[in-house]
Design a protein around this motif. Structure first.
Motif, short mmCIF file in Angstrom:
data_model
loop_
_atom_site.label_atom_id
_atom_site.label_comp_id
_atom_site.label_asym_id
_atom_site.label_seq_id
_atom_site.Cartn_x
_atom_site.Cartn_y
_atom_site.Cartn_z
N LEU A 14 -7.50 53.90 -9.13
CA LEU A 14 -7.45 52.68 -9.92
C LEU A 14 -8.46 51.66 -9.42
O LEU A 14 -9.14 51.00 -10.22
CB LEU A 14 -6.04 52.08 -9.87
N ARG A 15 -8.61 51.55 -8.12
CA ARG A 15 -9.57 50.61 -7.55
C ARG A 15 -10.98 50.94 -8.03
O ARG A 15 -11.75 50.05 -8.42
CB ARG A 15 -9.51 50.64 -6.03
N GLY A 16 -11.33 52.23 -8.02
CA GLY A 16 -12.65 52.64 -8.50
C GLY A 16 -12.84 52.35 -9.98
O GLY A 16 -13.92 51.95 -10.42
N ILE A 17 -11.79 52.57 -10.77
CA ILE A 17 -11.83 52.30 -12.21
C ILE A 17 -12.09 50.82 -12.46
O ILE A 17 -12.92 50.44 -13.29
CB ILE A 17 -10.52 52.75 -12.87
N LEU A 18 -11.37 49.97 -11.72
CA LEU A 18 -11.53 48.53 -11.88
C LEU A 18 -12.94 48.07 -11.49
O LEU A 18 -13.58 47.30 -12.21
CB LEU A 18 -10.50 47.79 -11.03
N LEU A 19 -13.42 48.56 -10.34
CA LEU A 19 -14.74 48.14 -9.86
C LEU A 19 -15.85 48.61 -10.80
O LEU A 19 -16.89 47.95 -10.93
CB LEU A 19 -14.97 48.67 -8.45
N ALA A 20 -15.63 49.74 -11.47
CA ALA A 20 -16.62 50.25 -12.43
C ALA A 20 -16.49 49.57 -13.79
O ALA A 20 -17.33 49.78 -14.66
CB ALA A 20 -16.46 51.76 -12.58
N GLY A 21 -15.44 48.79 -13.97
CA GLY A 21 -15.23 48.12 -15.26
C GLY A 21 -14.85 49.08 -16.38
O GLY A 21 -15.09 48.79 -17.56
N LYS A 22 -14.25 50.20 -16.02
CA LYS A 22 -13.86 51.19 -17.03
C LYS A 22 -12.55 50.81 -17.67
O LYS A 22 -11.60 50.43 -16.99
CB LYS A 22 -13.74 52.58 -16.38
N GLY A 23 -12.47 50.93 -18.98
CA GLY A 23 -11.23 50.65 -19.69
C GLY A 23 -11.15 49.22 -20.19
O GLY A 23 -12.00 48.38 -19.90
N ASP A 24 -10.10 48.95 -20.95
CA ASP A 24 -9.88 47.64 -21.55
C ASP A 24 -8.63 46.95 -21.01
O ASP A 24 -8.60 45.74 -20.85
CB ASP A 24 -9.74 47.79 -23.07
N LEU A 25 -7.61 47.75 -20.74
CA LEU A 25 -6.34 47.23 -20.23
C LEU A 25 -5.92 48.09 -19.05
O LEU A 25 -6.15 49.31 -19.05
CB LEU A 25 -5.25 47.28 -21.31
N TRP A 26 -5.28 47.46 -18.06
CA TRP A 26 -4.84 48.19 -16.88
C TRP A 26 -3.44 47.75 -16.47
O TRP A 26 -3.10 46.58 -16.56
CB TRP A 26 -5.77 47.94 -15.68
N LEU A 27 -2.64 48.70 -16.02
CA LEU A 27 -1.36 48.40 -15.38
C LEU A 27 -1.54 48.63 -13.89
O LEU A 27 -2.04 49.67 -13.46
CB LEU A 27 -0.26 49.33 -15.91
N GLY A 28 -1.15 47.65 -13.09
CA GLY A 28 -1.32 47.82 -11.65
C GLY A 28 -0.71 46.67 -10.86
O GLY A 28 -0.01 45.82 -11.41
N HIS A 29 -1.00 46.64 -9.56
CA HIS A 29 -0.48 45.61 -8.66
C HIS A 29 -1.34 44.36 -8.71
O HIS A 29 -2.58 44.46 -8.76
CB HIS A 29 -0.43 46.13 -7.23
N THR A 30 -0.71 43.21 -8.64
CA THR A 30 -1.42 41.94 -8.68
C THR A 30 -2.45 41.84 -7.58
O THR A 30 -3.60 41.43 -7.83
CB THR A 30 -0.41 40.78 -8.54
N ASP A 31 -2.08 42.21 -6.34
CA ASP A 31 -3.04 42.09 -5.24
C ASP A 31 -4.23 43.01 -5.43
O ASP A 31 -5.37 42.64 -5.10
CB ASP A 31 -2.36 42.33 -3.89
N GLY A 32 -4.00 44.20 -5.99
CA GLY A 32 -5.12 45.11 -6.25
C GLY A 32 -6.07 44.58 -7.31
O GLY A 32 -7.30 44.70 -7.18
N PHE A 33 -5.52 43.97 -8.35
CA PHE A 33 -6.36 43.35 -9.37
C PHE A 33 -7.23 42.25 -8.77
O PHE A 33 -8.43 42.15 -9.05
CB PHE A 33 -5.49 42.76 -10.49
N VAL A 34 -6.61 41.41 -7.96
CA VAL A 34 -7.33 40.27 -7.39
C VAL A 34 -8.40 40.74 -6.41
O VAL A 34 -9.53 40.23 -6.40
CB VAL A 34 -6.34 39.31 -6.71
N GLN A 35 -8.08 41.74 -5.60
CA GLN A 35 -9.08 42.27 -4.66
C GLN A 35 -10.29 42.82 -5.41
O GLN A 35 -11.44 42.59 -5.01
CB GLN A 35 -8.45 43.35 -3.79
#
Length: 331
Positions: free
Chosen positions: A88-109
């Motif tokens: 999930l961290r790699g997905i977020l950093l790559a900007g892949k996708g439109d919506l994500w379910l995950g932990h608040t701290d992981g999103f913020v990091q």
């Protein structure tokens, strides 16, 4: 095979199958990447939603909203499972996708490292409980100056506890994989542990004599002099998607919040809306039992931004500050 061996064998099998919360196992290595697409209208945009079949409460309102049908009149939804928190961290950093379910701290990091993440709706609030085979339900003060097992490794509960416990009463935390911890509880190698839902429910059903003890969120609420809850998890939106489809994302948020309100008095009604494909990860019966220990609530993350800031300051550990600009929130 004796009763204890049967219990160990069965519990290891169900844990290996993934009957835990979104943060409780960093597994799913055999899960196919793309699960399914809802809607097939070529004239509508396709929103890609990264989630996990292991999550319970945090995504019930989303699926209830989708099940009503109005969302699929405005977009198609492609569902992809993230495999573990590193994935999930790699997905977020790559900007892949439109919506994500995950932990608040992981999103913020991820956002602090440049990912186009905007906190949208917070849906996960009460997860962490002590469980124990001792005669009386366990409380945190019993472990001051002693050790306490926990699962999974990297649990966000641990930095919170390290921050809010008095210095003279520190606990030595012992990290375990969930299945390792389960076997130790059954064999009597340990008597107590700190675990998240729905792993709590799974263990209570399978470990003889195990009892639910104190909730971390209750301790947290007393420390902060606020609600007995923590903004642990929820939904985030890609900033580019929010800019491209502002009306669609606003409509989606409105529908999710409306579903949460409808389900607030009886969230178990929403279990039927969860995709049937998720049943191979978490049974609906287990989710129903888990909900009795959870808090079913959906809030716009921006509207509780001060609560989120407070939580993250505590979750990052003593002496650390979390600067959280308003731009990290969708609104």
């Amino acid at each position: 095979m004796g009763p204890m061996k049967r219990s160990i064998h069965f519990l290891v099998l169900i844990l290996a199958a993934g009957l835990v919360s979104a943060g409780a196992f960093q597994a799913l290595t055999r899960t196919p990447e793309t699960m399914f697409t809802l809607g097939n209208n070529p004239d509508l945009p396709v929103l890609t939603f990264y989630t996990t079949g292991l999550a319970t409460t945090p995504q019930i309102a989303f699926w209830h909203a989708v099940d009503k049908g109005r969302i699929l009149e405005k977009c198609n939804i492609k569902v992809i499972l993230w495999k573990n928190l590193d994935d999930l961290r790699g997905i977020l950093l790559a900007g892949k996708g439109d919506l994500w379910l995950g932990h608040t701290d992981g999103f913020v990091q991820a956002a602090r490292r440049g990912a186009p993440v905007r906190l949208m709706i917070t849906t996960g609030w009460r997860k962490f409980y002590l469980v124990s085979t001792r005669a009386a339900p366990a409380r945190f003060n019993e472990f001051y100056g002693d050790s306490l097992a926990f699962a999974p490794p990297g649990s966000p509960a641990i930095p919170i506890l390290r921050h809010i416990l008095p210095d003279r009463q520190k606990i030595i935390f012992l990290s375990h994989e969930p299945r390792q911890l389960a076997v130790k509880l059954i064999q009597g190698d340990i008597t107590s542990a700190l675990v998240p839902e729905p792993l709590v429910t799974t263990l209570l059903e399978k470990v003889p004599g195990l009892k639910q003890g104190q909730s971390l969120e209750d301790l947290y609420g007393r420390y902060t002099k606020g609600p007995a809850r923590m903004p642990i998890a929820g939904l985030a939106v890609n900033a580019a998607t929010a800019d491209r489809y502002p009306k669609l994302i606003a409509f989606l948020a409105k529908e999710i919040l409306a579903s949460a309100l409808v389900l607030s008095n009886d969230p178990a009604q929403g279990i039927a809306s969860l995709p049937t494909a998720f049943e191979s990860f978490v049974s609906r019966d287990l989710i129903r039992k888990s909900l009795t220990r959870d808090l079913f609530l959906a809030q716009k993350s921006y509207e509780i931004r001060d609560e989120i800031r407070q939580y993250l300051c505590l979750a990052t550990g003593p002496g650390k500050e979390m600067v959280l600009p308003d731009t990290i929130f969708w609104r």
